[in-house]
Design an enzyme around this catalytic site. Structure first.
Site, PDB file in Angstrom:
ATOM      1  N   ASP A  64     -10.057  -4.234   5.033  1.00 35.57           N
ATOM      2  CA  ASP A  64      -9.947  -3.748   6.406  1.00 35.57           C
ATOM      3  C   ASP A  64     -11.209  -3.009   6.834  1.00 35.57           C
ATOM      4  O   ASP A  64     -12.073  -2.704   6.011  1.00 35.57           O
ATOM      5  CB  ASP A  64      -8.706  -2.853   6.567  1.00 35.57           C
ATOM      6  N   ASN A  66       2.894   6.175   4.459  1.00 32.67           N
ATOM      7  CA  ASN A  66       4.018   5.543   5.164  1.00 32.67           C
ATOM      8  C   ASN A  66       4.267   4.118   4.660  1.00 32.67           C
ATOM      9  O   ASN A  66       4.964   3.337   5.299  1.00 32.67           O
ATOM     10  CB  ASN A  66       3.784   5.551   6.686  1.00 32.67           C
ATOM     11  N   HIS A  70       1.917   1.798   4.158  1.00 39.23           N
ATOM     12  CA  HIS A  70       1.016   0.740   4.639  1.00 39.23           C
ATOM     13  C   HIS A  70       0.158   0.180   3.517  1.00 39.23           C
ATOM     14  O   HIS A  70      -0.193   0.876   2.564  1.00 39.23           O
ATOM     15  CB  HIS A  70       0.199   1.184   5.866  1.00 39.23           C
ATOM     16  N   GLU A 100       0.573  -1.410   9.136  1.00 37.32           N
ATOM     17  CA  GLU A 100       1.434  -0.262   9.369  1.00 37.32           C
ATOM     18  C   GLU A 100       2.904  -0.692   9.420  1.00 37.32           C
ATOM     19  O   GLU A 100       3.197  -1.889   9.576  1.00 37.32           O
ATOM     20  CB  GLU A 100       1.061   0.390  10.707  1.00 37.32           C
TER      21      GLU A 100
END
Ligand code: GLP
Length: 256
Positions: A77, A146, A148, A153
């Site tokens: 990313d 979280n 990811h 996400e």
């Protein structure tokens, strides 16, 4: 197999004492893969988690225990809008921690361009580069608080491909520490998709520290749901999870 003092929960979850041992175990797996196939295609993450792995790989190359000459590497990313030489960019991170310190060929390093004028075109280009390379042989992952993976996400489609995503407030808050001023933190990023990730031949998921313990438990033993993107890894046919004991603390363990 785990060395003395390691305990294993299930076939492919390795729990080790600390961050250093986790990093060395991951490095061993990467080195083994490159030795098996010197033209290996790697998928590599950013973040604090893989720093020890990269240090171990740099050391191994220096000691001529492995060579990256034939290796191709895709990073997972990149922030939208950051220049490649921006210290907070993932380009800079990977160059600084690994690529600039091993014998990988420049033309074998692939990173999404967060400054591309046509971001949608850039995502299509990146996805097709991965495909053209023959696909990722070994993909290394960290995990966000979280759940990811890369920048997929909660709410990401399990079959998603490389695309531009909006970052969640929590992710922006956590990652803002890498920017001089929090307001410099980009609101979006290019990420390979969960579908891209799941197509990798082998996956290594690493996590260290108590703050990852809850999400590791949810991801590995909870319901497979888009609310926890990493939970899709439960369906991967060749997943190895390497955790330090703090990150594994909510998993049921028994000592070896
Ligand atoms: C970022 C990256 C992820 C990484 C995650 C966790 O958001 N895009 O690839 O896994 O952070 O980072 P850390 O290893 O610092 O906890």
């Amino acid at each position: 197999m785990p060395a003395r003092g390691w305990s294993a929960l299930g076939r492919n979850i390795i729990i080790v004492d600390d961050y250093l041992t986790m990093s060395q175990a991951a490095a061993q797996a990467v080195i083994q893969q490159i030795k098996k196939d010197k033209n290996t295609v790697l998928g590599l993450p950013t973040g604090k988690t893989p720093i020890g792995l990269y240090k171990a790989l740099v050391r191994a190359v220096k000691q001529e225990a492995v060579s990256f000459k034939g290796v191709r590497a895709f990073i997972l990313d990149e922030y939208v809008g950051l220049a490649k030489n921006d210290k907070a960019s993932y380009h800079f991170f990977m160059q600084d921690k690994l690529f600039g310190k091993v014998d990988i060929k420049k033309e074998n390093i692939f990173m999404p361009d967060g400054q591309a004028e046509d971001l949608t075109g850039e995502c299509l280009r990146y996805e097709s580069l991965i495909k053209k390379s023959g696909g990722i042989d070994l993909l290394v992952l960290g995990i966000g608080l979280n759940g990811h993976l890369a920048f997929n996400e909660p709410g990401s489609d399990f079959d998603s491909k490389t695309r531009v995503v909006k970052l969640k407030a929590e992710t922006r808050r956590v990652n803002a520490v890498n920017f001089t001023k929090p307001e410099q933190m980009p609101s979006s990023a290019i990420t390979i998709g969960l579908g891209t990730i799941m197509k990798a031949e082998k996956i290594i998921l690493m996590a260290s520290g108590e703050k990852k313990a809850k999400i590791i438990k949810r991801a590995l033993t909870g319901k497979i749901t888009g609310a926890v993107p990493a939970s899709i890894l439960q369906k991967h046919k060749n997943l190895t999870v390497i955790l330090d004991k703090d990150a594994a603390k909510h998993l049921v363990t028994h000592s070896a």
